[in-house]
Design a protein around this motif. Structure first.
Motif, PDB file in Angstrom:
ATOM      1  N   ILE A 287       0.841  -1.234  -0.018  1.00  0.00           N
ATOM      2  CA  ILE A 287      -0.137   0.187   0.067  1.00  0.00           C
ATOM      3  C   ILE A 287       0.910   1.081   0.210  1.00  0.00           C
ATOM      4  O   ILE A 287       1.902   1.227   0.767  1.00  0.00           O
ATOM      5  CB  ILE A 287      -0.765   0.041   1.564  1.00  0.00           C
ATOM      6  N   ASN A 288       0.454   2.039  -0.828  1.00  0.00           N
ATOM      7  CA  ASN A 288       1.352   3.532  -0.872  1.00  0.00           C
ATOM      8  C   ASN A 288       0.808   4.520   0.181  1.00  0.00           C
ATOM      9  O   ASN A 288      -0.190   5.223  -0.095  1.00  0.00           O
ATOM     10  CB  ASN A 288       1.321   4.127  -2.452  1.00  0.00           C
ATOM     11  N   LEU A 289       1.391   4.711   1.244  1.00  0.00           N
ATOM     12  CA  LEU A 289       1.037   5.388   2.439  1.00  0.00           C
ATOM     13  C   LEU A 289       0.964   6.881   2.044  1.00  0.00           C
ATOM     14  O   LEU A 289       0.309   7.519   2.694  1.00  0.00           O
ATOM     15  CB  LEU A 289       1.690   5.096   3.608  1.00  0.00           C
ATOM     16  N   ALA A 290       1.669   7.062   1.243  1.00  0.00           N
ATOM     17  CA  ALA A 290       1.776   8.501   0.739  1.00  0.00           C
ATOM     18  C   ALA A 290       0.317   9.269   0.188  1.00  0.00           C
ATOM     19  O   ALA A 290       0.039  10.344   0.433  1.00  0.00           O
ATOM     20  CB  ALA A 290       2.746   8.921  -0.349  1.00  0.00           C
ATOM     21  N   ASN A 291      -0.718   8.217  -0.066  1.00  0.00           N
ATOM     22  CA  ASN A 291      -1.853   8.630  -0.603  1.00  0.00           C
ATOM     23  C   ASN A 291      -2.800   8.671   0.463  1.00  0.00           C
ATOM     24  O   ASN A 291      -4.028   8.870   0.143  1.00  0.00           O
ATOM     25  CB  ASN A 291      -2.379   7.678  -1.733  1.00  0.00           C
ATOM     26  N   PHE A 292      -2.404   8.375   1.672  1.00  0.00           N
ATOM     27  CA  PHE A 292      -3.495   8.420   2.871  1.00  0.00           C
ATOM     28  C   PHE A 292      -3.214   9.491   3.973  1.00  0.00           C
ATOM     29  O   PHE A 292      -3.448   9.096   5.019  1.00  0.00           O
ATOM     30  CB  PHE A 292      -3.485   6.995   3.568  1.00  0.00           C
ATOM     31  N   VAL A 293      -3.098  10.603   3.793  1.00  0.00           N
ATOM     32  CA  VAL A 293      -3.157  11.780   4.393  1.00  0.00           C
ATOM     33  C   VAL A 293      -3.960  12.879   4.090  1.00  0.00           C
ATOM     34  O   VAL A 293      -4.158  13.272   3.105  1.00  0.00           O
ATOM     35  CB  VAL A 293      -1.574  12.461   4.617  1.00  0.00           C
ATOM     36  N   LYS A 294      -4.881  13.025   5.254  1.00  0.00           N
ATOM     37  CA  LYS A 294      -5.866  14.175   5.149  1.00  0.00           C
ATOM     38  C   LYS A 294      -5.234  15.483   5.512  1.00  0.00           C
ATOM     39  O   LYS A 294      -4.379  15.405   6.397  1.00  0.00           O
ATOM     40  CB  LYS A 294      -7.017  13.829   5.878  1.00  0.00           C
ATOM     41  N   ASN A 295      -5.421  16.596   4.696  1.00  0.00           N
ATOM     42  CA  ASN A 295      -4.924  17.862   5.358  1.00  0.00           C
ATOM     43  C   ASN A 295      -3.468  17.770   5.210  1.00  0.00           C
ATOM     44  O   ASN A 295      -2.854  18.173   6.320  1.00  0.00           O
ATOM     45  CB  ASN A 295      -5.622  18.502   6.575  1.00  0.00           C
ATOM     46  N   VAL A 303      -3.847  10.827   9.356  1.00  0.00           N
ATOM     47  CA  VAL A 303      -3.831   9.745   8.644  1.00  0.00           C
ATOM     48  C   VAL A 303      -5.394   9.363   8.113  1.00  0.00           C
ATOM     49  O   VAL A 303      -6.295   9.477   9.008  1.00  0.00           O
ATOM     50  CB  VAL A 303      -3.496   8.299   9.357  1.00  0.00           C
ATOM     51  N   ASP A 304      -5.515   8.994   6.998  1.00  0.00           N
ATOM     52  CA  ASP A 304      -7.177   8.790   6.332  1.00  0.00           C
ATOM     53  C   ASP A 304      -7.365   7.348   6.757  1.00  0.00           C
ATOM     54  O   ASP A 304      -7.250   6.446   5.925  1.00  0.00           O
ATOM     55  CB  ASP A 304      -7.331   9.204   4.938  1.00  0.00           C
ATOM     56  N   TRP A 305      -7.597   6.992   8.056  1.00  0.00           N
ATOM     57  CA  TRP A 305      -8.096   5.820   8.702  1.00  0.00           C
ATOM     58  C   TRP A 305      -8.790   4.723   7.722  1.00  0.00           C
ATOM     59  O   TRP A 305      -8.667   3.746   7.367  1.00  0.00           O
ATOM     60  CB  TRP A 305      -8.248   5.699  10.094  1.00  0.00           C
ATOM     61  N   GLU A 306      -9.953   5.536   7.486  1.00  0.00           N
ATOM     62  CA  GLU A 306     -10.974   5.051   6.905  1.00  0.00           C
ATOM     63  C   GLU A 306     -10.651   4.303   5.504  1.00  0.00           C
ATOM     64  O   GLU A 306     -11.050   3.314   5.131  1.00  0.00           O
ATOM     65  CB  GLU A 306     -12.210   6.089   6.642  1.00  0.00           C
ATOM     66  N   ARG A 307     -10.191   5.166   4.762  1.00  0.00           N
ATOM     67  CA  ARG A 307      -9.770   4.868   3.533  1.00  0.00           C
ATOM     68  C   ARG A 307      -8.427   3.732   3.408  1.00  0.00           C
ATOM     69  O   ARG A 307      -8.567   2.952   2.704  1.00  0.00           O
ATOM     70  CB  ARG A 307      -9.456   5.861   2.549  1.00  0.00           C
ATOM     71  N   LEU A 308      -7.535   3.704   4.378  1.00  0.00           N
ATOM     72  CA  LEU A 308      -6.744   3.020   4.386  1.00  0.00           C
ATOM     73  C   LEU A 308      -7.216   1.704   4.828  1.00  0.00           C
ATOM     74  O   LEU A 308      -6.794   0.470   4.291  1.00  0.00           O
ATOM     75  CB  LEU A 308      -5.698   3.427   5.533  1.00  0.00           C
ATOM     76  N   GLY A 309      -8.184   1.747   5.752  1.00  0.00           N
ATOM     77  CA  GLY A 309      -8.569   0.302   6.225  1.00  0.00           C
ATOM     78  C   GLY A 309      -9.409  -0.214   4.997  1.00  0.00           C
ATOM     79  O   GLY A 309      -9.233  -1.470   4.911  1.00  0.00           O
ATOM     80  N   ILE A 377      -3.197  -1.926   9.563  1.00  0.00           N
ATOM     81  CA  ILE A 377      -3.261  -2.482   8.397  1.00  0.00           C
ATOM     82  C   ILE A 377      -3.267  -4.026   8.775  1.00  0.00           C
ATOM     83  O   ILE A 377      -3.957  -4.667   7.956  1.00  0.00           O
ATOM     84  CB  ILE A 377      -2.036  -2.397   7.681  1.00  0.00           C
ATOM     85  N   LYS A 378      -2.407  -4.535   9.781  1.00  0.00           N
ATOM     86  CA  LYS A 378      -2.784  -6.118  10.014  1.00  0.00           C
ATOM     87  C   LYS A 378      -4.135  -6.214  10.611  1.00  0.00           C
ATOM     88  O   LYS A 378      -4.504  -7.148  10.307  1.00  0.00           O
ATOM     89  CB  LYS A 378      -1.605  -6.149  11.253  1.00  0.00           C
ATOM     90  N   GLN A 379      -4.531  -5.393  11.158  1.00  0.00           N
ATOM     91  CA  GLN A 379      -5.990  -5.516  11.839  1.00  0.00           C
ATOM     92  C   GLN A 379      -6.942  -5.650  10.727  1.00  0.00           C
ATOM     93  O   GLN A 379      -7.692  -6.614  10.790  1.00  0.00           O
ATOM     94  CB  GLN A 379      -6.403  -4.626  12.725  1.00  0.00           C
ATOM     95  N   LYS A 380      -6.764  -4.785   9.643  1.00  0.00           N
ATOM     96  CA  LYS A 380      -7.718  -4.762   8.567  1.00  0.00           C
ATOM     97  C   LYS A 380      -7.553  -6.125   7.641  1.00  0.00           C
ATOM     98  O   LYS A 380      -8.532  -6.690   7.162  1.00  0.00           O
ATOM     99  CB  LYS A 380      -7.586  -3.448   7.864  1.00  0.00           C
ATOM    100  N   ALA A 381      -6.394  -6.594   7.470  1.00  0.00           N
ATOM    101  CA  ALA A 381      -6.046  -7.571   6.867  1.00  0.00           C
ATOM    102  C   ALA A 381      -6.613  -8.800   7.482  1.00  0.00           C
ATOM    103  O   ALA A 381      -7.198  -9.810   6.773  1.00  0.00           O
ATOM    104  CB  ALA A 381      -4.357  -7.858   6.469  1.00  0.00           C
ATOM    105  N   LEU A 382      -6.382  -8.531   8.872  1.00  0.00           N
ATOM    106  CA  LEU A 382      -6.915  -9.975   9.614  1.00  0.00           C
ATOM    107  C   LEU A 382      -8.571  -9.850   9.482  1.00  0.00           C
ATOM    108  O   LEU A 382      -9.040 -11.258   9.065  1.00  0.00           O
ATOM    109  CB  LEU A 382      -6.608  -9.824  11.001  1.00  0.00           C
ATOM    110  N   GLU A 383      -8.945  -8.798   9.588  1.00  0.00           N
ATOM    111  CA  GLU A 383     -10.799  -8.797   9.196  1.00  0.00           C
ATOM    112  C   GLU A 383     -10.902  -9.392   8.038  1.00  0.00           C
ATOM    113  O   GLU A 383     -11.909 -10.187   7.846  1.00  0.00           O
ATOM    114  CB  GLU A 383     -11.359  -7.475   9.356  1.00  0.00           C
ATOM    115  N   GLU A 384     -10.403  -9.119   6.968  1.00  0.00           N
ATOM    116  CA  GLU A 384     -10.640  -9.435   5.449  1.00  0.00           C
ATOM    117  C   GLU A 384     -10.219 -10.961   5.444  1.00  0.00           C
ATOM    118  O   GLU A 384     -11.332 -11.647   4.890  1.00  0.00           O
ATOM    119  CB  GLU A 384      -9.926  -8.563   4.456  1.00  0.00           C
TER     120      GLU A 384
END
Ligand code: ADP
Length: 585
Positions: A287-295, A303-309, A377-384
């Protein structure tokens, strides 16, 4: 997709395929091809045509927005005759000539498909040991390491890319000293990275200042003893000289392997981020983290947690599908991949996320955020993976695993890895928002490139756009940054940015190690809370003037902080360094 010039060049050279009409596919067509092949797997699990199309679109969007990229073989292999999609393999090396040469052949086949191979040579009897069949003497692990290296040299991948290998030897193998010295001459064994597998018994002997036993793997006999300190010092000294060997803490790796009830890990893939059992393989994606910062770049940056998740979950599904879409190079590998279903979801663009968040890489806040992001990220990967297990079933080896014991029914034996992302980070980079590999800091802010005799300035896109926006950009200033190799101490650069734009040379080895530890997670974490299930690829950079003791301290810190392995590089210690900066080299 908004590609940089270099990304376009790399894609055209190696990634874009010829179509049936004889023209080359466009980058967009490549993404479509990959999305189609990986989404088609859904049919196997009962998805309708419409549902498959929807998944295909989501996979395409992941890549088109440069939010996520699978490892290189997935780009080059999807929908082709070879159809091999994974980057990482480990093959066993048995203690007999037929086994040694069989594995060498297998490695050649894997290299042909763009995969990298790791081997432990630890089962080979030591040099000088008896060989009954020929009444001769054995030549030992290091001589076969050279043979494997020569084989790799002879076959080039895709005409341009040579195979990459990892060679590992246990520290209690009788030939360990010879192994440690085997790459002291940097012109030798160039197609291998080498690492010593360090055992708990060795670390205990080192801490107590005692000797440890050397064991002949042929019959389990103790052949002698060595001072742990002597071996450790030799290791460190060689790493100081040439960057090799690295070390891997093999018992720790096995203790923390969620699937350790059915397998023993002896080796890792070439860049060290993926410890694997014999015939193990793993497909990676980042995942390209550079794309997940708000403001970004403001006091309100977050961090744009929702979209990252969401992206982490879709990426996990993508990687699980890759396992079924894959055409494996050997039956043993196919069988194991379908039993453990390992995937390696990782990240890249960490350095660029930090700049947008206003955090210097070498700060407590950055280290804490790294741990938080990777754990999330691990948590979201685990959920999926758990959601997939509900529909598709848990992976066949799941019963008895650490997941099972924790009451978690998962689809995949391991979920997370931090890969170097050497090529795919180029594909994720945009002209004004670069993407550094894995969790590495920016290597430099301004390079000087010699282009057809003229010296050109090549300025980091993020650095340049901030400088322009704030009105302090000038060619003279950029030249100063290039000459110094860092923005720190260049008075024309606002102090805040001097601090935030930390490059790998500004960052002390201790901060490098601490960042690696933040992503890896330490010993003793429950399986669902270790951020990275596999391992983290990272180079600990040292200035040229660093001492042998400095390197030793980092190795010791790696052990203390729970790392699975460590790779160091002292600037200028290898003759042909690919990237150099200013006067620091
Ligand atoms: P990419 O960005 O191309 O997807 P990475 O730089 O993240 O790849 O490397 C991931 C893994 O891919 C490595 O650890 C190794 O297993 C494999 N790999 C990388 N480069 C090569 C190579 N030249 N030949 C074979 N395998 C490679």
């Amino acid at each position: 997709m908004e590609l940089t010039h270099i990304a376009k060049t790399v894609m055209e050279k190696r990634y874009l395929r010829m179509k049936e009409d004889g023209t080359r596919e466009t980058p967009d067509e490549m993404l479509r091809r990959v999305a189609r092949v990986i989404a088609a797997v859904e049919e196997k699990y009962g998805a309708s045509k419409k549902e498959i199309r929807a998944v295909e679109e989501r996979f395409y969007q992941l890549m088109d927005r440069q939010d996520f990229m699978p490892n290189s073989p997935t780009f080059t292999g999807a929908g082709t005759a070879l159809g091999q999609l994974s980057a990482c393999f480990v093959l066993p090396v048995g203690d007999s000539l037929p086994e040694i040469y069989e594995t060498m052949k297998q490695a050649a086949l894997i290299h042909q498909t763009g995969g990298g191979t790791g081997f432990a040579f630890s089962r080979l009897r030591p040099a000088g040991d008896v060989v009954r069949s020929s009444q001769g003497v054995a030549s030992g692990p290091v001589s076969f390491l050279r043979v494997y290296n020569a084989s790799t040299e002879a076959i080039k991948q895709g005409g341009t890319r040579r195979g990459a290998n990892m060679g590992i030897l246990r520290v209690d193998h009788p030939d360990i000293l010879q192994f440690i010295e085997s790459k002291a001459d940097i012109t030798q064994i160039t197609n291998f990275n080498i690492s010593v597998a360090i055992t708990d018994a060795f670390m205990e002997a080192l801490e107590k200042g005692t000797e440890y036993e050397l064991i002949n793997p042929r019959n389990g006999e103790v052949t002698g003893k060595l001072s742990a300190k002597l071996v450790w010092d030799k290791l460190v000294e060689n790493a100081w000289k040439t960057g090799e060997p690295g070390i891997v803490f093999i018992d720790r790796i096995n203790r923390r392997n969620p699937n350790n009830h059915v397998e023993v890990i002896e080796a890792t893939n070439p860049c060290g981020e993926q410890p694997l059992p014999p015939y193990g393989s793993c497909n990676l994606g980042s995942i390209n983290l550079a794309n997940f910062v708000k403001n970004p770049y403001t006091d309100r940056a977050e961090v744009d947690w929702e979209r990252l998740g969401e992206v982490a979950r879709t990426a996990t599904r993508f990687l699980d599908n890759v396992i079924d879409a894959n055409k494996y190079p050997l039956p043993q590998i196919a069988e194991k991949a379908l039993r453990d279903r390992r995937i390696g979801l990782g990240i890249m663009g960490w350095a660029e996320m930090l700049v947008q968040m206003g955090l210097p890489y070498d700060s407590e806040e950055a280290v804490a955020l790294g741990n938080r992001v990777m754990t999330f990220i691990k948590q979201k990967a685990l959920e999926e993976s758990m959601a997939l297990a509900e529909v598709r079933g848990p992976y066949p080896e799941w019963e008895g695993s650490q997941w099972h014991k924790a009451g978690l029914k998962v689809r995949n034996a391991t979920l997370t890895t931090v890969a170097p992302t050497g090529t795919i980070s180029l594909f994720a980079a945009r002209p004004d928002l670069p993407c550094s590999g894995g969790i590495e800091p920016k290597f430099a802010l301004v390079f000087t490139r010699n282009q057809a005799g003229a010296l050109m300035l090549d300025v980091d896109g993020q650095f340049a756009s901030i400088a322009r926006r704030e009105g302090w950009y000038s060619d003279e200033l950029m030249q100063q940054v290039a000459d110094r190799g860092t923005a720190r101490g260049v008075s024309g650069v606002p102090e805040k940015w001097q601090r935030i734009f930390a490059t790998s040379h500004d960052i002390t080895p201790e901060w490098h190690v601490r960042m690696q530890a933040a992503f890896q997670g330490g010993d003793g974490l429950p399986v669902d809370q270790q951020p990275v299930d596999a391992a983290v690829s990272k180079t600990i950079n040292f200035p040229h003037h660093a001492t042998v003791e400095d390197v030793g301290k980092s190795y010791a810190l790696a052990w203390q902080l729970g790392l699975k392995g460590i790779t160091v590089y002292r600037d200028g210690s290898r003759a042909s360094q690919v990237l150099t900066t200013g006067d620091k080299t």
